[in-house]
Design an enzyme around this catalytic site. Structure first.
Site, PDB file in Angstrom:
ATOM      1  N   TYR A   1       7.311   8.634   7.591  1.00 58.79           N
ATOM      2  CA  TYR A   1       6.521   9.722   6.997  1.00 58.79           C
ATOM      3  C   TYR A   1       5.272   9.879   7.851  1.00 58.79           C
TER       4      TYR A   1
ATOM      5  N   THR B   1      -0.552  11.402   8.594  1.00 60.29           N
ATOM      6  CA  THR B   1      -1.889  11.059   9.092  1.00 60.29           C
ATOM      7  C   THR B   1      -1.977  11.196  10.609  1.00 60.29           C
TER       8      THR B   1
ATOM      9  N   GLN C   1     -14.751 -20.601 -15.195  1.00 58.32           N
ATOM     10  CA  GLN C   1     -13.390 -20.420 -14.661  1.00 58.32           C
ATOM     11  C   GLN C   1     -12.586 -19.486 -15.586  1.00 58.32           C
TER      12      GLN C   1
ATOM     13  N   ARG D   1     -13.606 -15.814 -15.373  1.00 58.74           N
ATOM     14  CA  ARG D   1     -13.190 -15.146 -14.123  1.00 58.74           C
ATOM     15  C   ARG D   1     -11.682 -14.940 -14.073  1.00 58.74           C
TER      16      ARG D   1
ATOM     17  N   GLU E   1      -1.916   5.940   1.104  1.00 61.25           N
ATOM     18  CA  GLU E   1      -1.571   6.844  -0.017  1.00 61.25           C
ATOM     19  C   GLU E   1      -2.824   7.442  -0.641  1.00 61.25           C
TER      20      GLU E   1
HETATM   21  C1  LIG Z   1       6.759   3.233  -0.160  1.00 62.31           C
HETATM   22  C2  LIG Z   1       7.653   2.237  -0.788  1.00 62.31           C
HETATM   23  C3  LIG Z   1       7.794   2.464  -2.309  1.00 62.31           C
HETATM   24  C4  LIG Z   1       8.428   1.257  -2.954  1.00 62.31           C
HETATM   25  C5  LIG Z   1       7.585   0.642  -4.009  1.00 62.31           C
HETATM   26  C6  LIG Z   1       6.462  -0.255  -3.523  1.00 62.31           C
HETATM   27  C7  LIG Z   1       5.160   0.428  -3.781  1.00 62.31           C
HETATM   28  C8  LIG Z   1       4.052  -0.089  -2.983  1.00 62.31           C
HETATM   29  C9  LIG Z   1       4.379  -0.288  -1.557  1.00 62.31           C
HETATM   30  C10 LIG Z   1       3.964   0.893  -0.693  1.00 62.31           C
HETATM   31  C11 LIG Z   1       4.466   0.689   0.694  1.00 62.31           C
HETATM   32  C12 LIG Z   1       4.010   1.358   1.709  1.00 62.31           C
HETATM   33  C13 LIG Z   1       2.987   2.418   1.521  1.00 62.31           C
HETATM   34  C14 LIG Z   1       2.249   2.594   2.776  1.00 62.31           C
HETATM   35  C15 LIG Z   1       2.650   3.898   3.348  1.00 62.31           C
HETATM   36  C16 LIG Z   1       1.488   4.778   3.370  1.00 62.31           C
HETATM   37  C17 LIG Z   1       1.681   6.086   3.519  1.00 62.31           C
HETATM   38  C18 LIG Z   1       0.558   6.979   3.576  1.00 62.31           C
HETATM   39  O1  LIG Z   1      -0.599   6.597   3.572  1.00 62.31           O
HETATM   40  S1  LIG Z   1       1.022   8.616   3.637  1.00 62.31           S
HETATM   41  C19 LIG Z   1      -0.473   9.493   3.831  1.00 62.31           C
HETATM   42  C20 LIG Z   1      -1.326   9.427   2.581  1.00 62.31           C
HETATM   43  N1  LIG Z   1      -2.373  10.361   2.702  1.00 62.31           N
HETATM   44  C21 LIG Z   1      -3.060  10.794   1.646  1.00 62.31           C
HETATM   45  O2  LIG Z   1      -2.898  10.349   0.531  1.00 62.31           O
HETATM   46  C22 LIG Z   1      -4.044  11.898   1.921  1.00 62.31           C
HETATM   47  C23 LIG Z   1      -5.040  12.049   0.784  1.00 62.31           C
HETATM   48  N2  LIG Z   1      -5.530  13.419   0.757  1.00 62.31           N
HETATM   49  C24 LIG Z   1      -4.936  14.340  -0.109  1.00 62.31           C
HETATM   50  O3  LIG Z   1      -4.058  14.071  -0.879  1.00 62.31           O
HETATM   51  C25 LIG Z   1      -5.499  15.740  -0.040  1.00 62.31           C
HETATM   52  O4  LIG Z   1      -6.064  15.969   1.229  1.00 62.31           O
HETATM   53  C26 LIG Z   1      -6.586  16.001  -1.117  1.00 62.31           C
HETATM   54  C27 LIG Z   1      -5.906  15.955  -2.459  1.00 62.31           C
HETATM   55  C28 LIG Z   1      -7.666  14.944  -1.048  1.00 62.31           C
HETATM   56  C29 LIG Z   1      -7.235  17.341  -0.895  1.00 62.31           C
HETATM   57  O5  LIG Z   1      -6.187  18.248  -0.688  1.00 62.31           O
HETATM   58  P1  LIG Z   1      -6.509  19.802  -0.543  1.00 62.31           P
HETATM   59  O6  LIG Z   1      -7.703  19.969   0.338  1.00 62.31           O
HETATM   60  O7  LIG Z   1      -5.272  20.503  -0.173  1.00 62.31           O
HETATM   61  O8  LIG Z   1      -6.762  20.194  -2.016  1.00 62.31           O
HETATM   62  P2  LIG Z   1      -8.103  20.482  -2.786  1.00 62.31           P
HETATM   63  O9  LIG Z   1      -8.904  19.233  -2.933  1.00 62.31           O
HETATM   64  O10 LIG Z   1      -8.744  21.678  -2.183  1.00 62.31           O
HETATM   65  O11 LIG Z   1      -7.466  20.844  -4.177  1.00 62.31           O
HETATM   66  C30 LIG Z   1      -6.734  22.063  -4.312  1.00 62.31           C
HETATM   67  C31 LIG Z   1      -5.982  21.989  -5.601  1.00 62.31           C
HETATM   68  O12 LIG Z   1      -4.812  21.197  -5.386  1.00 62.31           O
HETATM   69  C32 LIG Z   1      -4.745  20.174  -6.336  1.00 62.31           C
HETATM   70  N3  LIG Z   1      -4.038  19.049  -5.726  1.00 62.31           N
HETATM   71  C33 LIG Z   1      -4.440  18.331  -4.657  1.00 62.31           C
HETATM   72  N4  LIG Z   1      -3.528  17.378  -4.385  1.00 62.31           N
HETATM   73  C34 LIG Z   1      -2.537  17.523  -5.303  1.00 62.31           C
HETATM   74  C35 LIG Z   1      -1.313  16.827  -5.545  1.00 62.31           C
HETATM   75  N5  LIG Z   1      -0.937  15.767  -4.795  1.00 62.31           N
HETATM   76  N6  LIG Z   1      -0.533  17.229  -6.565  1.00 62.31           N
HETATM   77  C36 LIG Z   1      -0.926  18.278  -7.328  1.00 62.31           C
HETATM   78  N7  LIG Z   1      -2.077  18.996  -7.181  1.00 62.31           N
HETATM   79  C37 LIG Z   1      -2.856  18.588  -6.152  1.00 62.31           C
HETATM   80  C38 LIG Z   1      -6.167  19.865  -6.672  1.00 62.31           C
HETATM   81  O13 LIG Z   1      -6.262  19.213  -7.904  1.00 62.31           O
HETATM   82  C39 LIG Z   1      -6.748  21.270  -6.700  1.00 62.31           C
HETATM   83  O14 LIG Z   1      -6.397  21.850  -7.904  1.00 62.31           O
HETATM   84  P3  LIG Z   1      -7.460  22.837  -8.597  1.00 62.31           P
HETATM   85  O15 LIG Z   1      -6.758  23.299  -9.821  1.00 62.31           O
HETATM   86  O16 LIG Z   1      -7.725  23.913  -7.582  1.00 62.31           O
HETATM   87  O17 LIG Z   1      -8.679  22.003  -8.856  1.00 62.31           O
HETATM   88  C1  LIG Z   2      -1.429  -0.181   6.310  1.00 60.68           C
HETATM   89  C2  LIG Z   2      -1.441   1.329   6.387  1.00 60.68           C
HETATM   90  C3  LIG Z   2      -0.240   2.025   6.372  1.00 60.68           C
HETATM   91  C4  LIG Z   2      -0.233   3.411   6.485  1.00 60.68           C
HETATM   92  N1  LIG Z   2       0.966   4.092   6.516  1.00 60.68           N
HETATM   93  C5  LIG Z   2       0.965   5.433   6.674  1.00 60.68           C
HETATM   94  C6  LIG Z   2       2.192   6.149   6.769  1.00 60.68           C
HETATM   95  O1  LIG Z   2       3.271   5.570   6.719  1.00 60.68           O
HETATM   96  N2  LIG Z   2       2.158   7.497   6.948  1.00 60.68           N
HETATM   97  C7  LIG Z   2       0.982   8.184   7.027  1.00 60.68           C
HETATM   98  O2  LIG Z   2       1.005   9.398   7.194  1.00 60.68           O
HETATM   99  N3  LIG Z   2      -0.233   7.525   6.922  1.00 60.68           N
HETATM  100  C8  LIG Z   2      -0.243   6.183   6.759  1.00 60.68           C
HETATM  101  N4  LIG Z   2      -1.435   5.508   6.661  1.00 60.68           N
HETATM  102  C9  LIG Z   2      -2.689   6.249   6.853  1.00 60.68           C
HETATM  103  C10 LIG Z   2      -3.470   6.405   5.562  1.00 60.68           C
HETATM  104  O3  LIG Z   2      -2.834   7.334   4.739  1.00 60.68           O
HETATM  105  C11 LIG Z   2      -4.901   6.857   5.939  1.00 60.68           C
HETATM  106  O4  LIG Z   2      -5.532   5.781   6.577  1.00 60.68           O
HETATM  107  C12 LIG Z   2      -5.679   7.249   4.694  1.00 60.68           C
HETATM  108  O5  LIG Z   2      -5.171   8.458   4.186  1.00 60.68           O
HETATM  109  C13 LIG Z   2      -7.167   7.416   5.007  1.00 60.68           C
HETATM  110  O6  LIG Z   2      -7.361   8.326   6.070  1.00 60.68           O
HETATM  111  P1  LIG Z   2      -8.223   7.880   7.355  1.00 60.68           P
HETATM  112  O7  LIG Z   2      -7.828   6.506   7.719  1.00 60.68           O
HETATM  113  O8  LIG Z   2      -8.105   8.970   8.359  1.00 60.68           O
HETATM  114  O9  LIG Z   2      -9.711   7.822   6.813  1.00 60.68           O
HETATM  115  P2  LIG Z   2     -10.705   9.157   6.508  1.00 60.68           P
HETATM  116  O10 LIG Z   2      -9.888  10.124   5.802  1.00 60.68           O
HETATM  117  O11 LIG Z   2     -11.259   9.498   7.839  1.00 60.68           O
HETATM  118  O12 LIG Z   2     -11.734   8.457   5.609  1.00 60.68           O
HETATM  119  C14 LIG Z   2     -12.527   7.396   6.126  1.00 60.68           C
HETATM  120  C15 LIG Z   2     -13.508   6.999   5.059  1.00 60.68           C
HETATM  121  O13 LIG Z   2     -14.441   8.049   4.870  1.00 60.68           O
HETATM  122  C16 LIG Z   2     -14.800   8.185   3.503  1.00 60.68           C
HETATM  123  N5  LIG Z   2     -14.451   9.536   3.075  1.00 60.68           N
HETATM  124  C17 LIG Z   2     -13.575  10.376   3.646  1.00 60.68           C
HETATM  125  N6  LIG Z   2     -13.549  11.560   3.010  1.00 60.68           N
HETATM  126  C18 LIG Z   2     -14.450  11.466   1.996  1.00 60.68           C
HETATM  127  C19 LIG Z   2     -14.885  12.362   0.960  1.00 60.68           C
HETATM  128  N7  LIG Z   2     -14.390  13.601   0.835  1.00 60.68           N
HETATM  129  N8  LIG Z   2     -15.824  11.919   0.109  1.00 60.68           N
HETATM  130  C20 LIG Z   2     -16.309  10.650   0.206  1.00 60.68           C
HETATM  131  N9  LIG Z   2     -15.939   9.769   1.152  1.00 60.68           N
HETATM  132  C21 LIG Z   2     -15.022  10.174   2.037  1.00 60.68           C
HETATM  133  C22 LIG Z   2     -13.995   7.112   2.747  1.00 60.68           C
HETATM  134  O14 LIG Z   2     -14.773   5.952   2.620  1.00 60.68           O
HETATM  135  C23 LIG Z   2     -12.842   6.826   3.692  1.00 60.68           C
HETATM  136  O15 LIG Z   2     -12.330   5.517   3.551  1.00 60.68           O
HETATM  137  C24 LIG Z   2      -1.464   4.113   6.572  1.00 60.68           C
HETATM  138  C25 LIG Z   2      -2.674   3.414   6.567  1.00 60.68           C
HETATM  139  C26 LIG Z   2      -2.671   2.028   6.481  1.00 60.68           C
HETATM  140  C27 LIG Z   2      -3.986   1.290   6.489  1.00 60.68           C
END
Ligand SMILES: CCCCCCCCCC/C=C\CCC/C=C/C(=O)SCCNC(=O)CCNC(=O)[C@H](O)C(C)(C)COP(=O)(O)OP(=O)(O)OC[C@H]1O[C@@H](n2cnc3c(N)ncnc32)[C@H](O)[C@@H]1OP(=O)(O)O
Ligand SMILES: Cc1cc2nc3c(=O)[nH]c(=O)nc-3n(C[C@H](O)[C@H](O)[C@H](O)COP(=O)(O)OP(=O)(O)OC[C@H]3O[C@@H](n4cnc5c(N)ncnc54)[C@H](O)[C@@H]3O)c2cc1C
Length: 620
Positions: free
Chosen positions: A135, A138, A330, A333, A424
């Protein structure tokens, strides 16, 4: 008495039905039987050993991980394991590996965002692992800000293709798990461009490596991003970097379940919310909440064993020294962490139901609960992972010097777990999403739109803004309705105060920026209320087994009152409770700790033994 004899002795004295408590923890008899069977399978298979993990070089660790993944797949096929059993086996193998993302994100994304034809084309190959996906959302320059992603997918009507390109260094895909060495395909999130118009971020399936020789395809630059936190830990995962140099893919490789591009290059936004493109993150966030209870219970398991066995000070006339679990510090905590493991377990069960419900609603084009599901998954992922990461560190400290030994299991558990606060969705960024949902709800009070679900209490904010907790004695804090009203009043008052203060700013955006810290705290109050309320709902269910419900009631009170004590400032500052009532809550907590410890030593030891069995014993 040896520790194990002590455990056996304590278990015999159990004041509750141990077998029924196992079922409660697992969620159902079937779930327990699957967990127990698969845990034994993994624990008895030398290929899955993990006690050497921290001593291996990155290269040997990775080879070991691939060997385990292949062996796991072989055992899944040989034993014809169900999807649930297979998922449990991958979980008990307990080593971050590319299959987490193949099964946990790549496949769910195709199921959630692909159309029927695309699911029929890609899923059979993915299920047989003929292709391995990751996936890739990022980028080096953007993670939290998904709308800031720079990779482009430009439609070429001449050839009916998309051209995938990394226009800048910061557009390099960075972090995706499984990308660095293993994946043959990626789900790429890129800016969709047709006829010069930018339509925002959409998902595209792109092949990265040859299915013949596994070498990167033309235009693809891919590799591993190197060592991460800790020695073993997440270094078993090949998190990677990926750049595109004008790579061409067919038009039907854009996931077309949410929006489409026609042969003529016309962008069609179907009548579903664009946020469904974020659906996979919502799915994993709800999984992460259940995962938090597992990780937390492992740490508590280790710290409880240690606290029961370890003796220090207090010897009289040459007698045994004091068990460290007897120390009040202990207990204060450790016991809230034990209670939190159950609280996260139950809210995770509920969240899984909420996610299943919204999935069914979406199939009927009912998007009404989508905002609440986003707020709940984002908020609970943030609060439970932050609490669990802190708790694992606390458990290390509860174990003195031994907690710092790799052989305790705690350093590795911590190093593997803590990125959950970032991946996530960064936990602060997610809390601000919850705050956005809360402010929108408060702004609609009085509009006639009745708040429902987890935000329904806001509909009673008039009462909650002026109510006084009916607590005159410590035991009054043992009433679930008293605790629930205190948490509702705190959450409502913090949100309403933020909403009022936002009005002091020229615009919402400026106010949100200036008040972000208060808003994040209001979001935590709202999420903790959800966890408390779901624990209460669990206790209202029929819970069979002698004494089981009683134990869970004690754990509920420990969880809720320890939270209240930790956040007493919120409760008193918002006028929900008086300092005197706060002191009574703390007095009740002390009484509960004694009860958990002395009346129910088997509860603790039982948890230890149950959790150990379910989660593979640690080497400590
Ligand atoms: C995986 C194995 C599973 C097995 C089980 C084990 C579990 C644990 C193990 C996990 C194992 C591995 C995991 C590691 C892999 C990691 C993967 C990743 O990290 S993938 C990348 C993850 N990245 C993020 O999460 C990015 C975070 N940022 C965002 O989501 C967006 O940028 C956001 C939401 C911060 C902002 O988005 P945007 O700018 O488009 O929206 P707005 O803030 O302007 O909001 C507009 C409007 O949309 C609504 N909204 C936003 N997000 C959502 C959503 N997800 N769903 C529904 N609606 C959404 C928001 O509320 C606003 O609504 P409004 O009515 O206008 O207020
Ligand atoms: C172990 C690991 C596995 C991962 N696996 C995947 C994967 O499989 N696929 C994938 O796509 N991504 C993956 N990621 C990436 C992950 O989703 C990103 O690291 C995460 O979404 C944070 O984005 P960034 O690292 O660019 O930090 P940024 O988005 O640059 O944020 C950096 C810091 O700035 C601050 N910040 C940022 N925005 C704001 C705000 N609006 N308000 C206040 N504070 C803010 C927060 O403190 C934040 O921690 C993985 C990351 C890790 C560590």
């Amino acid at each position: 008495m040896e520790a194990l004899d002590y455990h056996a002795e304590e278990r015999r004295k159990a004041e509750f039905d141990v077998e029924e408590m196992k079922i409660v923890w697992a969620g159902s008899r079937q779930a327990y039987e699957i967990s127990d069977r698969v845990a034994r399978l993994v624990a008895s298979d030398p290929v899955f050993r993990k006690d050497n993990r921290t001593m291996l070089s990155r290269k040997d660790l990775f080879k070991d991980t691939l060997r385990k993944a292949a062996h796991a797949w072989k055992r899944i096929i040989e034993l014809r394991l169900s999807e649930e059993e297979a998922s449990k086996l991958r979980f008990f193998v307990d080593q971050p590996v590319f299959t987490d993302l193949h099964w946990g994100m790549f496949i769910p994304a195709i199921k959630g965002q692909g159309n029927e034809e695309q699911q029929q084309k890609w899923l059979p190959m993915a299920y047989k692992m003929q292709i391995i996906g990751c996936y890739a959302q990022t980028e080096l320059g953007h993670g939290s800000n998904v709308q800031g992603l720079e990779t482009t997918a430009t439609f070429d009507p001449e050839t009916d293709e998309f051209v995938i390109h990394s226009p800048t260094l910061t557009s390099s895909k960075w972090w995706p798990g499984g990308l660095g060495k293993v994946s043959t395909h990626a789900l790429i999130y890129a800016r969709l461009i047709t006829d010069g118009q930018d339509h925002g971020v959409h998902g595209f399936i792109v092949q990265l490596r040859s299915l013949d020789d596994h070498l990167p395809l033309p235009g693809i630059t891919v590799g591993d991003i190197g060592m991460k936190f800790g020695s073993g830990a997440y270094n078993s995962m090949d998190n990677g970097v990926l750049r595109f140099d004008h790579v061409r893919i067919l038009r039907d490789q854009m996931l077309m379940g949410v929006s489409q591009v026609t042969r003529e290059g016309k962008f069609m936004q179907s009548d579903v919310p664009r946020q469904l493109v974020y659906g996979t993150m919502v799915y994993v966030r709800q999984k992460i909440v259940a995962d938090a209870s597992c990780a937390l219970s492992r740490a508590v398991c280790i710290a409880t064993r240690y606290s029961v066995v370890r003796r220090q000070f207090g010897s009289h006339n040459g007698g045994p020294e004091t068990q460290v679990i007897d120390y009040k510090t202990q207990q204060s905590r450790l016991f809230p962490l034990l209670a939190s493991a159950y609280a996260f377990r139950f809210v995770g069960e509920w969240l899984k139901w909420l996610y299943t419900d919204v999935t069914q609603r979406l199939q009927a084009s009912d998007f009404s609960t989508l905002p609440e599901v986003h707020a709940c998954t984002a908020g609970l992922k943030s609060v439970t992972t932050s609490a669990t990461a802190d708790a694992i560190e606390e458990c290390r400290k509860l174990c003195g010097g031994h907690g710092y030994l790799s052989s305790s299991g705690l350093p590795e558990l911590f190093a593997v777990y803590v990125p959950a606060c970032t991946y996530e969705g960064d936990n602060v960024v997610l809390l601000l999403q919850v705050a956005r949902f809360l402010m929108k709800t408060v702004s609609q009070l009085g509009s006639g739109k009745k708040p429902v679900g987890t935000i329904a209490y806001m509909g009673r904010s008039e009462h909650l803004l002026q109510c006084r907790c009916e607590v005159e004695r410590a035991e009054d804090w043992l009433k679930p309705n008293v605790i629930l009203e205190a948490f509702e009043a705190r959450a409502a008052r913090m949100s309403v105060t933020c909403a009022k203060n936002l009005n002091n700013f020229a615009n919402q955006e400026e106010g949100f920026a200036q008040l972000a810290t208060d808003l994040a705290e209001a979001a935590v109050a709202h999420v903790q209320l959800i966890i408390v309320s779901k624990f209460i709902e669990k206790l209202q269910q029929d819970i069979p087994g002698k004494g089981v419900k009683r134990q869970l009631e004690i754990l509920f009170n420990v969880y809720a009152l320890s939270l209240l004590h930790k956040h007493l400032g919120d409760f008193v500052a918002s006028g929900c409770i008086t300092p005197k009532q706060g002191a009574l809550a703390n007095e009740q907590l002390r009484l509960l700790y004694s009860q958990v410890h002395f009346d129910n030593p088997s509860l603790l030891l039982y948890m230890v033994l149950l959790l150990e069995r379910l989660l593979q014993s640690t080497s400590f």
